[in-house]
Design an enzyme around this catalytic site. Structure first.
Site, PDB file in Angstrom:
ATOM      1  N   LYS A 182       0.824  -1.219   0.000  1.00 59.47           N
ATOM      2  CA  LYS A 182       0.000   0.000   0.000  1.00 59.47           C
ATOM      3  C   LYS A 182       0.854   1.263   0.000  1.00 59.47           C
ATOM      4  CE  LYS A 182      -3.687  -2.485   0.752  1.00 59.47           C
ATOM      5  NZ  LYS A 182      -4.802  -2.598  -0.165  1.00 59.47           N
TER       6      LYS A 182
HETATM    7  C1  LIG Z   1      -1.043  -7.701   2.366  1.00 61.29           C
HETATM    8  C2  LIG Z   1      -2.134  -7.584   1.369  1.00 61.29           C
HETATM    9  N1  LIG Z   1      -2.140  -8.430   0.330  1.00 61.29           N
HETATM   10  C3  LIG Z   1      -3.119  -8.389  -0.588  1.00 61.29           C
HETATM   11  C4  LIG Z   1      -4.156  -7.490  -0.497  1.00 61.29           C
HETATM   12  C5  LIG Z   1      -5.195  -7.471  -1.571  1.00 61.29           C
HETATM   13  O1  LIG Z   1      -4.977  -6.375  -2.431  1.00 61.29           O
HETATM   14  P1  LIG Z   1      -6.198  -5.771  -3.229  1.00 61.29           P
HETATM   15  O2  LIG Z   1      -7.182  -5.320  -2.218  1.00 61.29           O
HETATM   16  O3  LIG Z   1      -5.616  -4.654  -4.007  1.00 61.29           O
HETATM   17  O4  LIG Z   1      -6.741  -6.877  -4.053  1.00 61.29           O
HETATM   18  C6  LIG Z   1      -4.196  -6.599   0.579  1.00 61.29           C
HETATM   19  C7  LIG Z   1      -5.268  -5.602   0.761  1.00 61.29           C
HETATM   20  O5  LIG Z   1      -5.605  -4.871  -0.055  1.00 61.29           O
HETATM   21  C8  LIG Z   1      -3.142  -6.630   1.511  1.00 61.29           C
HETATM   22  O6  LIG Z   1      -3.111  -5.762   2.509  1.00 61.29           O
HETATM   23  N1  LIG Z   2      -6.751  -5.060   2.007  1.00 57.19           N
HETATM   24  C1  LIG Z   2      -7.036  -3.689   2.156  1.00 57.19           C
HETATM   25  C2  LIG Z   2      -8.495  -3.407   1.994  1.00 57.19           C
HETATM   26  C3  LIG Z   2      -8.721  -2.020   1.458  1.00 57.19           C
HETATM   27  O1  LIG Z   2      -8.241  -2.003   0.171  1.00 57.19           O
HETATM   28  P1  LIG Z   2      -7.996  -0.728  -0.725  1.00 57.19           P
HETATM   29  O2  LIG Z   2      -6.903  -1.134  -1.628  1.00 57.19           O
HETATM   30  O3  LIG Z   2      -9.267  -0.456  -1.385  1.00 57.19           O
HETATM   31  O4  LIG Z   2      -7.601   0.419   0.126  1.00 57.19           O
HETATM   32  C4  LIG Z   2      -6.457  -3.200   3.459  1.00 57.19           C
HETATM   33  O5  LIG Z   2      -5.436  -3.701   3.868  1.00 57.19           O
HETATM   34  O6  LIG Z   2      -6.996  -2.333   4.093  1.00 57.19           O
END
Ligand SMILES: Cc1ncc(COP(=O)(O)O)c(C=O)c1O
Ligand SMILES: N[C@@H](CCOP(=O)(O)O)C(=O)O
Length: 462
Positions: free
Chosen positions: A112
Site C-alpha cells: 500500500k
Molecule cells: C497484504 C495484502 N495483500 C493483498 C491485499 C489485496 O490487495 P487488493 O485489495 O488490491 O486486491 C491486501 C489488501 O488490499 C493486503 O493488505
Molecule cells: N486489504 C485492504 C483493503 C482495502 O483495500 P484498498 O486497496 O481499497 O484500500 C487493506 O489492507 O486495508
C-alpha cells in the site's frame, strides 16, 4: 486526460478532480476515458532506470496538466525516499521461472505504501494550491489504514479517520493504526467485518450533504490515483525479466481487486502480460466468480491473511465496466443487485472478456501455512500469509512464461502465522521495535452510519 465513472452518470473530471473526489457522485469509480499506449521501444527504454524515473514516464500521461513535470518529479522523489530498499520493488528468484516481487519495503511494510506515499504527496501539493481542508475517511482490513495514517499524519489541513474491523486485523496492523500520536489521526474499531467498513464509507460518500459538509476525501483504491501508482511495478519487474521482448505472467494476492486491476492497466498500456492470476484465500468470491460467472457473497470467514478477508471487492466494478464494453447502465444494474444482497450473474460475453485477462485460484489455510514452510525450507525466504496465498496459486499456474508472484506485506506484520509455519518469529525493523510498548488510542464504534457521521462531525467541528 479525462476520467469517467463506471456507472456512467457522474461528471467527467480531470486527474486532480478525480483524485480529490474519490467515489464518483453516481456511486461508481473513476477510470481513465482512454488508456494511454506505451510502444514497445518506450517499454524497453525503462530497463535500467531508477524506480522513480520509470514511475514518472509511466504515470505522466495520466496526469494531464494537473501537475507540472517539475512538481511530479519532486512528488515522486519524496514519495519513495523513505523506502528501505534502493530498488524500491526488488525481484528475487523463488525457483525455475518463478520470481517474487517484494513490495514491502515501504514505511508501513505493505504494498500500500507505493500508492499511499505518492498520493500523500499529490494531495499535499493540490491542497497547498487550493487552501482546502479535507476529511479523509478510509476503510481497511489492515494495511490501507496504517499506510494512509503514515502518509497523512500531522498535516494541518487533513483529518484522517480509519475504520477497521474490530478484532479482525493482526496485532501489529492494529498497533500501527492506534499508536500514532498526531491529533489529526482517528482510529475507529468497527463492530463488523471489512465489508461493513467499506459499505459505511461508501454510504458516507453517497450522502452528499455530509460529504460536502466535511470535505470528504477517499484514499482507498476507490481513488484512481491509488491504482495508477501500482501500475508502475508491473512494468519495472517485467522489464527486468526481459519485457517487452518476453511475455510475463503475474499472480496477485487479491481482496479488493485494486492491485491486480493495476496489472490489467499495465497490460492494456502495452506491457506483454500473458496472464494475471487472481489468488484468494478461503474468502474466494473472486475465484468462484471467474470460474462460474456467479458473484455471490457468502459471508467472510476470518483467515490468517486478514487483509484479504473481503467479499465485496470494490475494484471488480472497474473490471466489469471494461468487460461490459464500458456500459455504465449495465454496471449500475449489477451493483444494485449486489447491494440488494443476492449477488449477480456475469453475462457470458463479459465472463469471456474477463477470462482473456484473468485466471484464478484459491489457497486454503492449510495450503497457505504449508507454502510458508516449504518456501522457507527451500529458499530461506520468509513469506507473509498473503504472499503465500499468491505463491501457492502461482505454483498451480507455472508454465513456460516467467511468473512473478507479488509479495504484498512483510512477514513481521503477521508473526503468529509465520511462527506457526516456520518455527521462527520474524522481527519488526528497528524503527518499529517499540511498537508493542507504545500507547494505543482507538475508539470502538458501532456499524451504524448515523453514529459514524456524528462522531466525524464532532471531531472535525464541521
Ligand atoms: C497484504 C495484502 N495483500 C493483498 C491485499 C489485496 O490487495 P487488493 O485489495 O488490491 O486486491 C491486501 C489488501 O488490499 C493486503 O493488505
Ligand atoms: N486489504 C485492504 C483493503 C482495502 O483495500 P484498498 O486497496 O481499497 O484500500 C487493506 O489492507 O486495508
Amino acid at each position: 486526460m479525462r476520467y469517467v465513472s463506471t456507472r456512467g452518470t457522474a461528471p467527467v473530471l480531470n486527474f486532480e478532480e478525480a483524485m480529490l473526489t474519490g467515489l464518483a457522485r453516481d456511486g461508481g469509480l473513476y477510470v481513465p476515458e482512454m488508456v494511454p499506449q506505451m510502444p514497445a521501444e518506450e517499454i524497453a527504454a525503462l530497463a535500467g532506470l531508477r524506480y522513480e524515473d520509470a514511475a514518472l514516464r509511466i504515470m505522466r500521461p495520466y496526469l494531464g496538466d494537473s501537475f507540472s513535470d517539475a512538481d511530479l518529479t519532486g512528488i515522486i522523489a519524496r514519495a519513495y525516499q523513505g523506502f528501505g530498499h534502493a530498488a524500491r520493488a526488488p525481484l528475487v528468484q523463488l525457483g525455475p521461472n518463478h520470481f517474487l516481487l517484494e513490495l514491502f519495503h515501504g514505511p508501513t511494510l505493505a504494498f500500500k505504501d507505493f500508492a499511499m506515499q505518492l498520493i500523500g504527496q499529490l494531495f499535499q501539493t493540490a491542497l497547498a494550491r487550493s487552501g482546502q481542508r479535507i476529511t479523509i475517511v478510509g476503510a481497511t482490513s489492515g494495511d490501507t489504514g496504517s499506510a494512509a495514517i503514515e502518509a497523512f499524519r500531522g498535516l494541518a489541513n487533513v483529518d484522517v479517520f480509519i475504520l477497521f474491523p474490530h478484532g479482525r486485523v493482526s496485532e501489529v496492523q492494529r498497533r500501527q493504526m492506534t499508536t500514532p500520536t498526531e491529533s489529526n489521526v482517528h482510529a475507529l474499531a468497527l463492530d463488523g467485518d471489512f465489508d461493513d467498513c467499506q459499505a459505511r464509507l461508501k454510504d458516507m460518500f453517497n450522502d452528499f450533504a455530509f460529504r460536502d459538509a466535511v470535505g470528504l476525501a477517499g484514499v482507498n483504491s476507490i481513488n484512481w490515483a491509488r491504482v495508477l501508482a501500482q501500475v508502475v511495478y508491473y512494468f519495472t519487474s517485467a522489464v527486468s525479466l526481459g519485457a517487452p521482448h518476453r511475455r510475463i505472467s503475474f499472480t496477485v494476492p487479491t481482496g479488493n481487486f485494486g492491485d491486480i486491476f493495476a496489472g490489467s492497466i499495465a497490460r492494456r498500456m502495452g506491457l506483454p502480460i500473458e496472464r494475471l492470476v487472481v489468488a484468494t484465500n478461503h474468502n474466494d468470491i473472486l475465484h468462484r466468480a471467474l470460474a462460474s460467472g456467479a458473484y455471490t457473497p457468502a459471508g467472510v470467514t476470518p483467515s490468517m491473511s486478514p487483509s484479504m478477508d473481503i467479499q465485496v471487492s470494490s475494484n471488480f466494478e472497474r473490471a466489469l465496466f471494461d468487460a461490459y464494453g464500458r456500459d455504465g447502465v449495465a454496471v449500475a444494474q449489477l451493483m444494485q443487485e449486489l447491494k440488494s444482497g443476492a449477488g449477480f450473474t456475469i453475462s457470458q460475453g463479459a465472463l469471456e472478456a474477463l477470462r482473456e485477462v484473468f485466471a484464478s485460484g484459491r489457497a486454503s489455510e492449510q495450503e497457505t501455512s504449508a507454502t510458508i514452510e516449504a518456501i522457507h525450507d527451500a529458499t530461506g525466504q520468509v513469506l507473509c500469509p498473503h504472499s503465500a496465498v499468491g505463491v501457492k496459486v502461482a505454483g498451480d499456474h507455472l508454465g513456460p512464461t516467467p511468473m512473478i508472484s507479488l509479495a504484498t506485506a512483510h512477514p513481521a506484520k503477521f508473526p503468529d502465522a509465520v511462527q506457526a509455519a516456520t518455527g521462527q518469529r520474524p522481527a519488526l525493523p528497528p524503527r518499529m521495535a517499540d511498537l508493542f510498548e507504545r500507547q494505543e488510542r482507538v475508539t470502538r464504534v458501532p456499524n451504524d452510519l448515523h453514529a459514524l457521521k456524528a462522531l466525524i462531525h464532532e471531531r472535525t467541528g464541521r
